[in-house]
Design a protein around this motif. Structure first.
Motif, PDB file in Angstrom:
ATOM      1  N   HIS A   1       0.857  -1.184   0.000  1.00 14.33           N
ATOM      2  CA  HIS A   1       0.000   0.000   0.000  1.00 14.33           C
ATOM      3  C   HIS A   1       0.895   1.236   0.000  1.00 14.33           C
ATOM      4  O   HIS A   1       1.800   1.366   0.827  1.00 14.33           O
ATOM      5  CB  HIS A   1      -0.887  -0.034   1.247  1.00 14.33           C
ATOM      6  N   TYR A   2       0.645   2.171  -0.925  1.00 13.34           N
ATOM      7  CA  TYR A   2       1.456   3.376  -1.068  1.00 13.34           C
ATOM      8  C   TYR A   2       0.673   4.604  -0.593  1.00 13.34           C
ATOM      9  O   TYR A   2      -0.529   4.745  -0.865  1.00 13.34           O
ATOM     10  CB  TYR A   2       1.818   3.612  -2.534  1.00 13.34           C
ATOM     11  N   SER A   3       1.394   5.510   0.081  1.00 13.49           N
ATOM     12  CA  SER A   3       0.802   6.792   0.455  1.00 13.49           C
ATOM     13  C   SER A   3       1.860   7.880   0.345  1.00 13.49           C
ATOM     14  O   SER A   3       3.062   7.612   0.444  1.00 13.49           O
ATOM     15  CB  SER A   3       0.240   6.748   1.876  1.00 13.49           C
ATOM     16  N   CYS A   4       1.410   9.095   0.132  1.00 12.51           N
ATOM     17  CA  CYS A   4       2.285  10.262   0.042  1.00 12.51           C
ATOM     18  C   CYS A   4       1.721  11.343   0.945  1.00 12.51           C
ATOM     19  O   CYS A   4       0.587  11.793   0.737  1.00 12.51           O
ATOM     20  CB  CYS A   4       2.385  10.757  -1.399  1.00 12.51           C
ATOM     21  N   ASP A   5       2.491  11.726   1.968  1.00 10.25           N
ATOM     22  CA  ASP A   5       2.018  12.684   2.980  1.00 10.25           C
ATOM     23  C   ASP A   5       0.675  12.248   3.566  1.00 10.25           C
ATOM     24  O   ASP A   5      -0.213  13.076   3.794  1.00 10.25           O
ATOM     25  CB  ASP A   5       1.915  14.096   2.387  1.00 10.25           C
ATOM     26  N   GLY A   6       0.523  10.930   3.759  1.00 15.39           N
ATOM     27  CA  GLY A   6      -0.683  10.385   4.367  1.00 15.39           C
ATOM     28  C   GLY A   6      -1.833  10.158   3.413  1.00 15.39           C
ATOM     29  O   GLY A   6      -2.871   9.621   3.819  1.00 15.39           O
TER      30      GLY A   6
ATOM     31  N   LEU B   1      13.943  -4.496  -9.061  1.00 13.98           N
ATOM     32  CA  LEU B   1      13.196  -3.262  -8.805  1.00 13.98           C
ATOM     33  C   LEU B   1      12.048  -3.355  -7.809  1.00 13.98           C
ATOM     34  O   LEU B   1      11.790  -2.402  -7.061  1.00 13.98           O
ATOM     35  CB  LEU B   1      12.618  -2.692 -10.128  1.00 13.98           C
ATOM     36  N   MET B   2      11.321  -4.457  -7.760  1.00 18.26           N
ATOM     37  CA  MET B   2      10.070  -4.480  -7.030  1.00 18.26           C
ATOM     38  C   MET B   2      10.300  -4.511  -5.524  1.00 18.26           C
ATOM     39  O   MET B   2      11.300  -5.030  -5.023  1.00 18.26           O
ATOM     40  CB  MET B   2       9.236  -5.679  -7.468  1.00 18.26           C
ATOM     41  N   ARG B   3       9.332  -3.977  -4.757  1.00 19.54           N
ATOM     42  CA  ARG B   3       9.485  -3.840  -3.312  1.00 19.54           C
ATOM     43  C   ARG B   3       9.715  -5.174  -2.608  1.00 19.54           C
ATOM     44  O   ARG B   3      10.481  -5.253  -1.661  1.00 19.54           O
ATOM     45  CB  ARG B   3       8.236  -3.176  -2.719  1.00 19.54           C
ATOM     46  N   VAL B   4       9.076  -6.217  -3.081  1.00 18.46           N
ATOM     47  CA  VAL B   4       9.171  -7.511  -2.397  1.00 18.46           C
ATOM     48  C   VAL B   4      10.598  -8.063  -2.430  1.00 18.46           C
ATOM     49  O   VAL B   4      10.979  -8.874  -1.599  1.00 18.46           O
ATOM     50  CB  VAL B   4       8.168  -8.520  -2.997  1.00 18.46           C
TER      51      VAL B   4
ATOM     52  N   SER C   1       1.282  -5.961  -6.087  1.00 17.92           N
ATOM     53  CA  SER C   1       0.988  -7.271  -5.497  1.00 17.92           C
ATOM     54  C   SER C   1       2.074  -8.275  -5.870  1.00 17.92           C
ATOM     55  O   SER C   1       2.811  -8.081  -6.846  1.00 17.92           O
ATOM     56  CB  SER C   1      -0.366  -7.783  -5.988  1.00 17.92           C
ATOM     57  N   TRP C   2       2.176  -9.342  -5.087  1.00 15.61           N
ATOM     58  CA  TRP C   2       3.178 -10.367  -5.371  1.00 15.61           C
ATOM     59  C   TRP C   2       2.679 -11.740  -4.925  1.00 15.61           C
ATOM     60  O   TRP C   2       1.826 -11.844  -4.054  1.00 15.61           O
ATOM     61  CB  TRP C   2       4.512 -10.039  -4.698  1.00 15.61           C
TER      62      TRP C   2
ATOM     63  N   SER D   1       5.719 -10.478  -9.280  1.00 14.39           N
ATOM     64  CA  SER D   1       5.326  -9.205  -8.679  1.00 14.39           C
ATOM     65  C   SER D   1       4.856  -8.249  -9.767  1.00 14.39           C
ATOM     66  O   SER D   1       5.474  -8.165 -10.835  1.00 14.39           O
ATOM     67  CB  SER D   1       6.505  -8.595  -7.915  1.00 14.39           C
ATOM     68  N   ARG D   2       3.764  -7.536  -9.483  1.00 14.95           N
ATOM     69  CA  ARG D   2       3.210  -6.570 -10.438  1.00 14.95           C
ATOM     70  C   ARG D   2       2.994  -5.229  -9.742  1.00 14.95           C
ATOM     71  O   ARG D   2       2.452  -5.181  -8.645  1.00 14.95           O
ATOM     72  CB  ARG D   2       1.872  -7.054 -10.996  1.00 14.95           C
ATOM     73  N   ARG D   3       3.415  -4.161 -10.397  1.00 13.95           N
ATOM     74  CA  ARG D   3       3.119  -2.815  -9.897  1.00 13.95           C
ATOM     75  C   ARG D   3       2.457  -2.020 -11.014  1.00 13.95           C
ATOM     76  O   ARG D   3       3.078  -1.704 -12.021  1.00 13.95           O
ATOM     77  CB  ARG D   3       4.395  -2.107  -9.421  1.00 13.95           C
ATOM     78  N   LEU D   4       1.177  -1.753 -10.819  1.00 12.88           N
ATOM     79  CA  LEU D   4       0.375  -1.081 -11.831  1.00 12.88           C
ATOM     80  C   LEU D   4      -0.136   0.241 -11.279  1.00 12.88           C
ATOM     81  O   LEU D   4      -0.428   0.364 -10.099  1.00 12.88           O
ATOM     82  CB  LEU D   4      -0.803  -1.960 -12.255  1.00 12.88           C
ATOM     83  N   VAL D   5      -0.268   1.233 -12.162  1.00 15.48           N
ATOM     84  CA  VAL D   5      -0.701   2.566 -11.749  1.00 15.48           C
ATOM     85  C   VAL D   5      -1.890   2.995 -12.597  1.00 15.48           C
ATOM     86  O   VAL D   5      -1.864   2.868 -13.826  1.00 15.48           O
ATOM     87  CB  VAL D   5       0.442   3.592 -11.888  1.00 15.48           C
TER      88      VAL D   5
END
Length: 240
Positions: A13-18, A122-125, A26-27, A41-45
């Motif tokens: 879960h991503y947040s910026c300044d809350g 690259l991915m966070r996991v 997801s992974w 792992s997939r990171r989609l925007v």
């Protein structure tokens, strides 16, 4: 490449300044059809599902091979990275890394040599295992990863990018506070990544899972990543 069984899965879960950000990260960890330990792992925007997908093979505590797919409003491109250990030996830090990717003039290939280079998809996991390796090397390591710094430069997209990165254990009140927030078995690190993520604070549990990641952007905003919706098989001891 695809998983034949799933042993663990989760999302970040991503947040910026809350404020929650529209990032789907997801992974899934499991075994492929040949019984090899694998991680997808997939990171989609956004709503159109643009982003990056990685399928990686894990061996000896390292990513031994990975296939990377990038999709945006312009095109879809892919790359393949693989450690090249000596015959009969297991993958190790310092193995040559063979990279293949799609450039503007067609398929490209490069063999990357170096005594202390680590493959990072690259991915966070994948951050937990990378941090555990970096902290063992006081002067850091050179990390090889697919280039997504500026996707508009199609000639560089997913080509090998080498950067120097370091990590050290964090002590003091911040570490203690985050351990209470994220879990009792948390190890906190101060991570020096690329230009966009310097002085990041990373929190990893005993399974080598990245459970939290905080970094200040160059504009002064605080980005935070947290692991959510974790499902973990009781037969699985750790990520690698």
């Amino acid at each position: 490449m695809r998983l034949n069984s799933t042993l663990a899965q989760g999302r970040y879960h991503y947040s910026c300044d809350g404020r929650e950000m529209p990032v789907q990260d997801s992974w899934q960890l499991g075994n492929d059809e040949q019984g090899r330990r694998s991680l997808v792992s997939r990171r989609l925007v956004g709503d159109q599902g643009f982003g990056i997908e990685v399928f990686a093979l894990l061996e000896g505590g390292l990513v031994s091979e990975c296939v990377v797919h990038w999709r945006d409003e312009v095109d879809e491109v892919s790359a393949h990275y693989k450690l090249m250990p000596e015959e009969g030996k297991s993958p190790a830090i310092g193995d040559d890394i063979q990279a293949s990717w799609t450039g503007p003039n067609g398929p490209q290939q490069l063999n990357i040599e170096g005594e202390e280079r680590l493959l990072f998809p690259l991915m966070r996991v994948f951050m937990g295992p990378v941090l555990s390796r970096l902290v063992q090397h006081e002067n850091g390591l050179e990390v090889v990863s697919p280039d997504i710094v500026d996707p508009s430069q199609r000639g560089k997209l997913l080509s090998p990018r080498v950067s120097h990165r370091t990590a050290r254990s964090m002590a003091g009140d911040v570490s203690s506070q985050k351990a209470q927030e994220l879990g009792s078995d948390i190890i906190a690190y101060i991570y020096q990544g690329d230009e966009a993520e310097r002085d990041a604070h990373c929190y990893v549990d005993s399974r080598s899972l990245l459970v939290g990641y905080d970094w200040p952007s160059s504009t002064g905003r605080l980005w935070q990543v947290r692991l959510r919706d974790l499902e973990w098989s009781s037969s699985l001891k750790g990520l690698l």
